[in-house]
Design an enzyme around this catalytic site. Structure first.
Site, short mmCIF file in Angstrom:
data_model
loop_
_atom_site.label_atom_id
_atom_site.label_comp_id
_atom_site.label_asym_id
_atom_site.label_seq_id
_atom_site.Cartn_x
_atom_site.Cartn_y
_atom_site.Cartn_z
N SER A 1 0.86 -1.19 0.00
CA SER A 1 0.00 0.00 0.00
C SER A 1 0.88 1.23 0.00
CB SER A 1 -0.87 0.02 1.26
OG SER A 1 -1.34 1.34 1.46
N HIS B 1 -1.26 -1.30 -4.29
CA HIS B 1 -2.52 -1.00 -3.58
C HIS B 1 -2.58 0.51 -3.33
CE1 HIS B 1 -5.92 -2.13 -0.98
NE2 HIS B 1 -5.50 -1.19 -0.14
N ASP C 1 -4.76 3.53 -1.79
CA ASP C 1 -5.81 3.83 -0.82
C ASP C 1 -6.36 5.24 -1.02
OD1 ASP C 1 -6.00 1.49 0.89
OD2 ASP C 1 -3.93 1.94 1.47
N MET D 1 -8.98 8.02 0.26
CA MET D 1 -9.79 8.42 1.43
C MET D 1 -10.32 9.83 1.22
SD MET D 1 -7.34 7.02 4.47
CE MET D 1 -6.51 5.43 4.34
N HIS E 1 -8.39 0.98 -3.79
CA HIS E 1 -9.28 0.73 -2.65
C HIS E 1 -9.97 2.06 -2.32
CE1 HIS E 1 -9.46 -0.30 1.97
NE2 HIS E 1 -10.66 -0.11 1.44
N MET F 1 -12.18 4.34 -0.27
CA MET F 1 -12.83 4.58 1.02
C MET F 1 -13.51 5.94 0.88
SD MET F 1 -9.68 3.13 3.32
CE MET F 1 -8.56 3.23 1.92
N MET G 1 -11.11 -6.21 5.69
CA MET G 1 -10.33 -5.25 6.46
C MET G 1 -9.96 -5.88 7.80
SD MET G 1 -10.01 -2.62 4.52
CE MET G 1 -9.05 -1.69 5.71
N ASP H 1 -6.40 -6.69 4.33
CA ASP H 1 -5.77 -5.36 4.37
C ASP H 1 -5.76 -4.81 5.79
OD1 ASP H 1 -4.95 -2.75 3.86
OD2 ASP H 1 -6.69 -2.22 2.63
C1 DX5 Z 1 -6.29 1.35 5.76
C2 DX5 Z 1 -5.81 1.05 4.36
C3 DX5 Z 1 -4.70 0.07 4.31
C4 DX5 Z 1 -3.46 0.50 5.02
C5 DX5 Z 1 -2.57 -0.65 5.25
O1 DX5 Z 1 -7.41 2.15 5.69
O2 DX5 Z 1 -6.87 0.53 3.58
O3 DX5 Z 1 -4.41 -0.29 2.97
O4 DX5 Z 1 -2.76 1.48 4.34
O5 DX5 Z 1 -1.48 -0.19 5.97
P1 DX5 Z 1 -0.76 -1.05 7.06
O6 DX5 Z 1 -0.17 -2.23 6.36
O7 DX5 Z 1 0.27 -0.12 7.60
O8 DX5 Z 1 -1.79 -1.46 8.08
ZN ZN Z 2 -6.38 -0.40 1.61
#
Ligand code: DX5
Ligand code: ZN
Length: 232
Positions: A9, A34, A36, A38, A73, A75, A144, A186
């Protein structure tokens, strides 16, 4: 033999040097990138959008030119318009949280119509019921193992039980449909717990801080693969 995939990620990468970071982690053995997303609405944090996905897309390939999937991903809430923008930006897989969209089946369909693989993401407290009637449109299930919003959190052990439940459903589904659905986990994954996650039935592993928090990405990815090689 299960094919295992490691999906670093980039949330924990150096955002000032994102292209180089993507290239380095692919050179170190990453299978997916990956990404992310947000929105400070569905989760209390704000990251990157389609422009950044588009900017790193040319880096999502190996030295020999083989593509490496850009695993987005989302969010975010709502989902549909942004999902379409990420498809245009070059996403290969787009996953979303079913709570964040009004019509889950429609959102899955529009991601596939845009030429991407579609994923459903389940928060630690979310039930799996929504899978029952949409499996034919799902290409990936993402469990998750932390609450979404931040990197660097601790793995929630209950995620193992849930991963095993999804594995059963996916195996039963494959038996009658012949179709393989990826099972990704994840949050809080490191070399010392990846084997347990694989044993529960996952085939794809997101790791942010464990990889980017270390100087030597290859050493971490190799250690993870070493652990995976010992899973029966
Ligand atoms: C959390 C994300 C993850 C996160 C994983 O909301 O979806 O992808 O970045 O990071 P680590 O491996 O540090 O938990
Ligand atoms: Zn993620």
């Amino acid at each position: 033999m299960t094919t295992y995939r490691i999906a670093p990620s980039i949330l924990s990468a150096d955002f000032a040097r994102l292209g180089d970071e993507v290239r380095s982690v692919i050179d170190a053995g990453a299978d997916f990138i990956h990404f992310d997303v947000m929105d400070n609405h569905y989760v209390p944090n704000l990251t990157v959008g389609p422009l950044v996905a588009q900017a790193i897309k040319p880096y999502c390939k190996r030295a020999d030119g083989t593509p490496v999937a850009l695993d987005v991903h989302l969010m975010v809430e709502p989902v549909d318009a942004l999902a379409q923008m990420f498809a245009k930006a070059g996403a290969d897989i787009i996953s979303f949280h079913p709570e964040a969209t009004r019509h889950v089946d429609r959102t899955l369909q529009l991601i596939r119509d845009a030429g991407c693989r579609a994923g459903l993401v389940f928060n630690p407290a979310s039930s799996l019921d929504v899978l029952d009637h949409v499996m034919d449109k799902v290409d990936l299930v993402l469990i998750m193992s932390v609450n979404p919003g931040f990197g660097g959190q601790s793995f929630i052990p209950e995620a193992l039980r849930k991963t095993a439940m999804v594995r059963q459903r996916l195996d039963a589904y494959r038996a009658h449909s012949g179709r393989e659905v990826l099972l990704e986990v994840d949050g809080g994954i490191k070399a010392d717990n990846i084997a347990a996650v694989a044993a529960a039935g996952a085939d794809t592993f997101v790791a942010g801080s464990a990889i980017f928090g270390h100087k030597d990405y290859r050493a971490v990815i190799d250690a993870m693969r070493g652990e995976l090689a010992r899973v029966a």
